[in-house]
Structure formats: C-alpha cells, structure tokens
Design an enzyme around this catalytic site. Structure first.
Site, PDB file in Angstrom:
ATOM      1  N   LYS A 141       0.869  -1.180   0.000  1.00 58.40           N
ATOM      2  CA  LYS A 141       0.000   0.000   0.000  1.00 58.40           C
ATOM      3  C   LYS A 141       0.904   1.227   0.000  1.00 58.40           C
ATOM      4  O   LYS A 141       1.405   1.646   1.053  1.00 58.40           O
ATOM      5  CB  LYS A 141      -0.920   0.039   1.225  1.00 58.40           C
ATOM      6  CG  LYS A 141      -1.954  -1.096   1.274  1.00 58.40           C
ATOM      7  CD  LYS A 141      -1.435  -2.307   1.978  1.00 58.40           C
ATOM      8  CE  LYS A 141      -2.520  -3.376   2.135  1.00 58.40           C
ATOM      9  NZ  LYS A 141      -2.000  -4.639   2.649  1.00 58.40           N
ATOM     10  N   ASP A 146       3.908  13.758  -6.339  1.00 59.07           N
ATOM     11  CA  ASP A 146       4.886  14.748  -6.825  1.00 59.07           C
ATOM     12  C   ASP A 146       6.318  14.418  -6.420  1.00 59.07           C
ATOM     13  O   ASP A 146       7.186  15.305  -6.427  1.00 59.07           O
ATOM     14  CB  ASP A 146       4.529  16.155  -6.325  1.00 59.07           C
ATOM     15  CG  ASP A 146       3.270  16.707  -6.976  1.00 59.07           C
ATOM     16  OD1 ASP A 146       2.834  16.140  -8.001  1.00 59.07           O
ATOM     17  OD2 ASP A 146       2.707  17.679  -6.439  1.00 59.07           O
ATOM     18  N   ASP A 325      13.339  -0.988  21.479  1.00 58.12           N
ATOM     19  CA  ASP A 325      13.983  -0.003  22.341  1.00 58.12           C
ATOM     20  C   ASP A 325      13.306   1.363  22.181  1.00 58.12           C
ATOM     21  O   ASP A 325      12.091   1.423  22.053  1.00 58.12           O
ATOM     22  CB  ASP A 325      15.491   0.024  22.092  1.00 58.12           C
ATOM     23  CG  ASP A 325      16.151  -1.301  22.518  1.00 58.12           C
ATOM     24  OD1 ASP A 325      15.580  -1.981  23.399  1.00 58.12           O
ATOM     25  OD2 ASP A 325      17.200  -1.659  21.963  1.00 58.12           O
TER      26      ASP A 325
END
Length: 430
Positions: A141, A146, A325
């Site tokens: 997906k 631009d 982390d």
C-alpha cells in the site's frame, strides 16, 4: 456514446496485453536522514491526509494498493484521481487482481477515460464462482505524490478502515514521509509501475546487508525495505531478526497474522529470555479463524519464555507495526505469516526517530492496556482437543506451504494495462 457498464466483470475481458512482471529491483535502499515522519492511525487519520495530498498534486500520483472497494472511500478515491488527471497530473495506479477483483467495469472505465493509467496485477477470472489467484499478491500500500510526499502502511482504500463501519472495522496504521527517503520510495514505485526511473549505481546495490546497528544517532532516519520473489525474498524477515538480536530493553510487535518461521520465533523467545520486555499484540477477534488457530499454536512456546501476549478483541487487528527499544520502528504492509514473508509483494519503512517511537509506543501501550486481553501460560486458551489438532495441522501446513507451492508449475504474475474499448484511442499504454 453509451455509458460504461457497471457489470462486475473480469479484467481480462477489457484489458490490454500484459505489460510484464513488475521490475526486478536489485537495490537495497540506504538509510536516509532528515525526514519528517507522521504516524497515521486508522482511516480517520489516513484518508484525509492522503486525499488532501492528491488534491494538491501538480505533476504525478503513483498508487499501489491491494484492495479498493466501491464504497464511500473507494468512490472518493476515484473522484480525487479523476480530478487530478483532468488537471494534467500524470496518475498511475496499480491494483491487485485479487483484492480489487470485484471492481466494476464502470468504476475502472471512468478512471481510464479521465486519463488515469490503470494497471492490474495478475488478474484472473473466476472458476465456478471462485477466485483462483490467491497467492503471490501485490499486497503493498504505497502512495507517492509529486515525488515529495509518500504514504506507506497497511491501510487499503475501503470503508472498513473507518470506525463507523461497525464491529468489523479494522485497527491499522500507516506513515506519512517527507524528506530525502521519499526519493527512494518514488524510485521503487516507478520501477514497479513499469515506468523508467533513475539508475542506482553499483555502489548503492546490496550494501545494506549489515547489522541494523549500523545507523546514525540522529532522528528522522528512514529506510525502505521490501519483499519480492527475486533477490529480496527474505529482506523484511531478516530485518526483524537483526533488530530482535540487538534489542536491549523492549520490543512491541502488533501484527494481524502471526505465524512466522521457526528462526523468527526463536529470536523473539531469545530476546525475552535475556530480559528484554517483549510484547506481542495479536488478533483476538480475527477476520479469518485460521489465523487465530495458527497463532495460538505459538503461545505456549513464547509465554513460557516470558513473552507477553495480548489479544486485541474489540475489532479485527490489521496492523503491521513494531518497535524496538526507544528509537527503532517499522510500519508497512507485511504480516508475519507465510504469505507475507514468503510469497506476496510487500514493503515496509524502517524508522529511527525517538519521537515517532515514543508516539507509537504510547498508542500500542493504550491498545494493550485498555482494549486487549492478556494471555498467560496457565490461562492461555487451548480449546478442545480437536481445536488443538486442527490448529497444529493448520500451523504446520501454512509453515510449509510456500515450499510446496514452489513445486507447482511456474506462474509469474504480470501487470496488465486496463484499456476500456471506448477510451482505447486516447489511452497511453505503459
């Protein structure tokens, strides 16, 4: 001219000859710094941002997606793309032939006639009312506008990603990226659409197979990783294994379809054994029962090693995110199951950004604390004997299925350009 038919039909009846397979990309994209990354949770955050970016597009929109439905979201997508194409934006969309297989001829023809370049990945007709092209899907997906803003994650263009859809509305995540990493995502999307893209030089190739510890301490680091059926079959899984080995304090994985391979399971277990706080957020209300059966076969193995498992039970979990982390995250389309890790075309972004990590952690912390059910070794659901037997068989079948599928006659999914007959005289094939 007669209006396009709204009849549900197979793409082959109205498409041009195959374009070919998606381009093989022998590139492992590097970490890029100085990016702005924004977490987008569910359709309520995602759709307004991506549609606004498309409405502001001046030169180009590239879109790849697994699913589009002709509902309020799919219809808005259609209108936004038509408007962009009519004002001179070059719009190229790649729809998966399985996930988008129910789109009507009229829906596609309206896009086509406005000048949208439509490609269908591996279309196939139904046989006896059933689809047969289940495997090796275009599951990514990705939206790039631009060449300056990119969206990538697990959210499809369908109303079931909105809360007002009801109890079956999906819980999911995407990310918006602006900065130098967009050039890599754009390069990748161009190649996958069959359009020319700038070459990557030899020293940029295959240079990322080093530890995920080799990174800058600065925030805003983003790297694109992907899975294909060529030279990058295991890249996403390898990244997970590397960061699990390097984890020191915490790991949180929220994943919709969880039955990874033994090596990844072992890294999850080993991290918990050495004292890392490892939490899995998995489906408790699955959209496919087989996924729940298979995932629960891993519970005893993980829980006994100290892994925390939380089942999200309010609605189907569709997310594919993880954090390690205080600075490393991933958001993308890849589940941790045999289809995503061994067969589908997938893409994730890796993110090293403390603020983004903290926001994702807080969202997942709220999800697990207030909307999930915690599993424990003595209370984890085991079900009846026949449930356990079926689960065992399902788990091991799914683990070995990709290898078995490799024995079948070769099937190379291809892109096909959609050209509606009424518009074929002005459509520029790719």
């Amino acid at each position: 001219m007669n209006p396009p038919s709204m009849e549900k039909t197979t793409v082959e009846q109205i498409s041009a000859p195959p374009i070919g397979e998606p381009a093989a990309v022998d590139v492992e994209y590097a970490w890029q710094g100085n990016n702005r990354v924004v977490l987008l949770e569910n359709g309520e955050a995602y759709f307004p941002r991506v549609f606004e970016a498309m409405r502001q597009a001046r030169t180009e929109i590239l879109l790849e997606t697994f699913i589009v439905f002709e509902d309020k979201v799919g219809n808005e997508l259609q209108q936004v793309l038509i408007e962009a194409a009519r004002r001179g934006v070059r719009v190229t969309v790649s729809f998966d032939g399985f996930g988008c297989g129910e789109l009507s001829t009229g829906y596609l023809a309206a896009l086509n006639e406005a000048g949208v370049h439509i490609q269908i990945f591996d279309p196939a007709p139904k046989h006896l009312g059933f689809r047969t092209n289940w495997f090796r899907r275009l599951h990514r997906k990705i939206v790039v506008v631009d060449g300056t803003i990119a969206f990538l994650g697990g959210i499809n263009f369908s109303a079931d990603h909105l809360a007002d859809f009801g109890p079956e509305a999906k819980q999911d995540y995407s990310v918006e990226v602006q900065g130098p990493a967009v050039a890599d995502i754009h390069h990748f999307a161009l190649l996958q659409s069959g359009r020319p893209a700038r070459a990557k030089y030899w020293w940029q190739r295959r240079r990322q197979r080093r530890s995920e510890l080799a990174f800058s301490d600065h925030d805003g680091q983003v790297r694109l990783v992907y899975r294909d059926n060529g030279d990058h079959r295991t890249d996403i899984e390898e990244v997970y294994r590397q960061v699990l080995r390097s984890a020191q304090r915490r790991v949180v994985i929220a994943n919709a379809y969880f039955f990874p391979g033994y090596r990844l399971l072992r890294e999850i277990r080993n991290a918990a054994r050495r004292g890392v706080a490892v939490r899995l957020i998995l489906q408790g209300q699955p959209d496919m029962l087989v996924a729940k059966l298979a995932a629960r076969m891993t519970y005893d193995y993980l829980l006994k090693s100290g892994v925390q498992i939380h089942e999200y039970c309010e609605r189907p979990l569709h997310g594919k995110v993880a954090l390690v982390d205080e600075d490393w995250c991933t958001v993308g389309s890849s589940n941790l199951d045999p289809l995503s890790l061994s067969m589908n075309l997938e893409a994730n972004v890796l993110i090293r950004d403390r603020a983004f990590n903290r926001e994702l952690f807080e969202r997942l912390e709220d999800l697990s604390a207030n909307h999930c059910k915690a599993m424990s070794p003595d209370k984890a659901p085991r079900g009846r004997v026949w449930h356990m037997t079926v689960g065992f068989l399902v788990f091991h079948f799914l683990r070995h299925f990709p290898a078995w599928a490799g024995w079948l006659p070769a099937h190379k999914p291809r892109l096909k350009a959609f050209i509606h007959p009424a518009g074929s005289d002005h459509h520029e094939p790719l």
